[in-house]
Design a protein around this motif. Sequence first.
Motif, PDB file in Angstrom:
ATOM      1  N   GLY A 338       0.813  -1.197   0.000  1.00 30.21           N
ATOM      2  CA  GLY A 338       0.000   0.000   0.000  1.00 30.21           C
ATOM      3  C   GLY A 338       0.849   1.250   0.000  1.00 30.21           C
ATOM      4  O   GLY A 338       2.081   1.210   0.088  1.00 30.21           O
ATOM      5  N   HIS A 339       0.167   2.397  -0.065  1.00 35.02           N
ATOM      6  CA  HIS A 339       0.870   3.683  -0.130  1.00 35.02           C
ATOM      7  C   HIS A 339       1.759   3.892   1.093  1.00 35.02           C
ATOM      8  O   HIS A 339       2.848   4.447   0.995  1.00 35.02           O
ATOM      9  CB  HIS A 339      -0.171   4.805  -0.243  1.00 35.02           C
ATOM     10  CG  HIS A 339       0.430   6.154  -0.482  1.00 35.02           C
ATOM     11  ND1 HIS A 339       1.039   6.508  -1.677  1.00 35.02           N
ATOM     12  CD2 HIS A 339       0.516   7.247   0.331  1.00 35.02           C
ATOM     13  CE1 HIS A 339       1.470   7.751  -1.598  1.00 35.02           C
ATOM     14  NE2 HIS A 339       1.165   8.223  -0.398  1.00 35.02           N
ATOM     15  N   THR A 342       5.485   2.941   1.154  1.00 32.45           N
ATOM     16  CA  THR A 342       6.456   3.718   0.382  1.00 32.45           C
ATOM     17  C   THR A 342       6.914   4.978   1.107  1.00 32.45           C
ATOM     18  O   THR A 342       7.639   5.785   0.530  1.00 32.45           O
ATOM     19  CB  THR A 342       5.852   4.128  -0.969  1.00 32.45           C
ATOM     20  OG1 THR A 342       4.774   5.062  -0.755  1.00 32.45           O
ATOM     21  CG2 THR A 342       5.329   2.920  -1.723  1.00 32.45           C
ATOM     22  N   GLN A 343       6.529   5.145   2.363  1.00 32.59           N
ATOM     23  CA  GLN A 343       6.806   6.416   3.042  1.00 32.59           C
ATOM     24  C   GLN A 343       8.294   6.741   3.078  1.00 32.59           C
ATOM     25  O   GLN A 343       8.712   7.850   2.735  1.00 32.59           O
ATOM     26  CB  GLN A 343       6.251   6.394   4.458  1.00 32.59           C
ATOM     27  CG  GLN A 343       6.403   7.728   5.189  1.00 32.59           C
ATOM     28  CD  GLN A 343       5.785   7.706   6.574  1.00 32.59           C
ATOM     29  OE1 GLN A 343       5.468   6.644   7.107  1.00 32.59           O
ATOM     30  NE2 GLN A 343       5.612   8.872   7.161  1.00 32.59           N
ATOM     31  N   ARG A 346       9.576   7.714  -0.346  1.00 28.64           N
ATOM     32  CA  ARG A 346       9.148   9.051  -0.768  1.00 28.64           C
ATOM     33  C   ARG A 346       9.951  10.140  -0.075  1.00 28.64           C
ATOM     34  O   ARG A 346      10.343  11.130  -0.695  1.00 28.64           O
ATOM     35  CB  ARG A 346       7.656   9.226  -0.494  1.00 28.64           C
ATOM     36  CG  ARG A 346       6.768   8.437  -1.464  1.00 28.64           C
ATOM     37  CD  ARG A 346       5.286   8.683  -1.231  1.00 28.64           C
ATOM     38  NE  ARG A 346       4.755   7.849  -0.161  1.00 28.64           N
ATOM     39  CZ  ARG A 346       4.258   8.296   0.981  1.00 28.64           C
ATOM     40  NH1 ARG A 346       4.232   9.612   1.219  1.00 28.64           N
ATOM     41  NH2 ARG A 346       3.782   7.467   1.894  1.00 28.64           N
ATOM     42  N   TRP A 370       3.190   1.205 -10.364  1.00 28.60           N
ATOM     43  CA  TRP A 370       3.696   2.443  -9.806  1.00 28.60           C
ATOM     44  C   TRP A 370       2.897   2.786  -8.556  1.00 28.60           C
ATOM     45  O   TRP A 370       1.659   2.750  -8.561  1.00 28.60           O
ATOM     46  CB  TRP A 370       3.587   3.582 -10.819  1.00 28.60           C
ATOM     47  CG  TRP A 370       4.554   3.438 -11.960  1.00 28.60           C
ATOM     48  CD1 TRP A 370       4.258   3.106 -13.247  1.00 28.60           C
ATOM     49  CD2 TRP A 370       5.969   3.633 -11.903  1.00 28.60           C
ATOM     50  NE1 TRP A 370       5.401   3.059 -14.008  1.00 28.60           N
ATOM     51  CE2 TRP A 370       6.477   3.387 -13.220  1.00 28.60           C
ATOM     52  CE3 TRP A 370       6.864   3.972 -10.904  1.00 28.60           C
ATOM     53  CZ2 TRP A 370       7.819   3.485 -13.528  1.00 28.60           C
ATOM     54  CZ3 TRP A 370       8.206   4.068 -11.209  1.00 28.60           C
ATOM     55  CH2 TRP A 370       8.679   3.830 -12.502  1.00 28.60           C
ATOM     56  N   MET A 371       3.607   3.139  -7.481  1.00 29.20           N
ATOM     57  CA  MET A 371       2.956   3.492  -6.220  1.00 29.20           C
ATOM     58  C   MET A 371       2.968   4.992  -5.977  1.00 29.20           C
ATOM     59  O   MET A 371       2.129   5.521  -5.256  1.00 29.20           O
ATOM     60  CB  MET A 371       3.659   2.791  -5.049  1.00 29.20           C
ATOM     61  CG  MET A 371       3.710   1.280  -5.161  1.00 29.20           C
ATOM     62  SD  MET A 371       2.075   0.517  -5.081  1.00 29.20           S
ATOM     63  CE  MET A 371       1.617   0.875  -3.388  1.00 29.20           C
ATOM     64  N   ALA A 372       3.957   5.673  -6.533  1.00 27.90           N
ATOM     65  CA  ALA A 372       4.101   7.120  -6.399  1.00 27.90           C
ATOM     66  C   ALA A 372       5.076   7.559  -7.479  1.00 27.90           C
ATOM     67  O   ALA A 372       5.661   6.726  -8.189  1.00 27.90           O
ATOM     68  CB  ALA A 372       4.617   7.490  -5.007  1.00 27.90           C
TER      69      ALA A 372
END
Length: 384
Positions: A338-339, A342-343, A346, A370-372
């Motif tokens: 999940g998003h 990727t913290q 990012r 692609w997640m971000a």
Amino acid sequence: MGARQTGKSTLVQMEPFGKDRLYLTLDDPAVQERASLAVDELVGSAPQITLDEVQRAPDLLLAVKRAVDRDRPRRPGRFILTGSANLLLMQRVAESLAGRATYVQLWPLTRRERSGLAEAGIWSDLLSTPRTDWLDLVASREASPADWRREVRVGGYPTPAVELADQDARSLWFDGYVQTYLERDLRSLAAIDNLIDFRRVMRAASLRSGQLVNQTEISRDTQVPRVTVQRYLQLLETSYQLVPLPAYSVNRTRRLIKTAKAYWSDPALGRWLGAGTETTGAHFENLILSDLLAWRDGQSPRPDVLYWRTTSGMEVDFVIEANDRLLAIEAKTTTNPGHGDTQGLRVFRDEYGERCAGGLLLHAGAVTQWMAEGILAVPWWRVM
């Protein structure tokens, strides 16, 4: 150089570059005696010599240096040396052969090597390919789904990974490996008064795989003096069992952690030392790191493999630094990333801007997406 049983002796005897040479191993007591009493005659006993397990006779390197320096002109490849200890870290070694030798480290087999491919993961391709083309790159490579837990249990040592199909047989092999390491190999490096204490430290380190090295904590939990813990950890590193992972500490706007993290050269050995503990995310990270290290040491110039963590807790498991480019890698055992996963990637991407080639979220699922911006989630088995 490399850990016991990674295949060094097999390599130097079976490959073409090792043929038609005199082969001598310091595991042979007679050769050890010659290295002690007539070392110059030993290194001059043939035009080309392979000397195996040279850490058993550190003074041998001085004789090799003398022989090399007498050659005019020098003869490249006159000596092939192997060692199951890092000669550059051994206190008893007074000669590093600087300017006279090339050091090559042999790591346990990668997953692709076990499949018959002479390569590690596609890290070079990811670094050289614009991240806008990563989806096509990953899709173009043939890859078979795999269970990361099984890969951790199998590891990369040739015998348990390739020759032994049964997990019970592998457990017996690792038991014998550690016993031989403790009772023979370790004693050739240093005097160990208490093997029970050393085992305790090994197990404590295995249970902290992927964590920051904290000698005080290990000392408290094992009841072994801190100075002894430090010495034992150094011996594990010298003998290529424990792998310190340095921090990427180039500071732009944040305070960064600089303490090294500890992993094992082989994930299966690290898991076994933990007395059969549950296979965890730390073991998954170790599996990926083993592939990264094997890839790293086949590159020229050699890139750096590091980790990144801020004092506020933001972290990226691995950072490859090559030619002033950074590739950030996060490992998650989830099958449905999940998003939030990727913290760290990012934050790292924003921190280092154009230097960051992109971020990879390696996971245990089957979907590449692609997640971000600049961050691709990809099944680990498509990369390794």
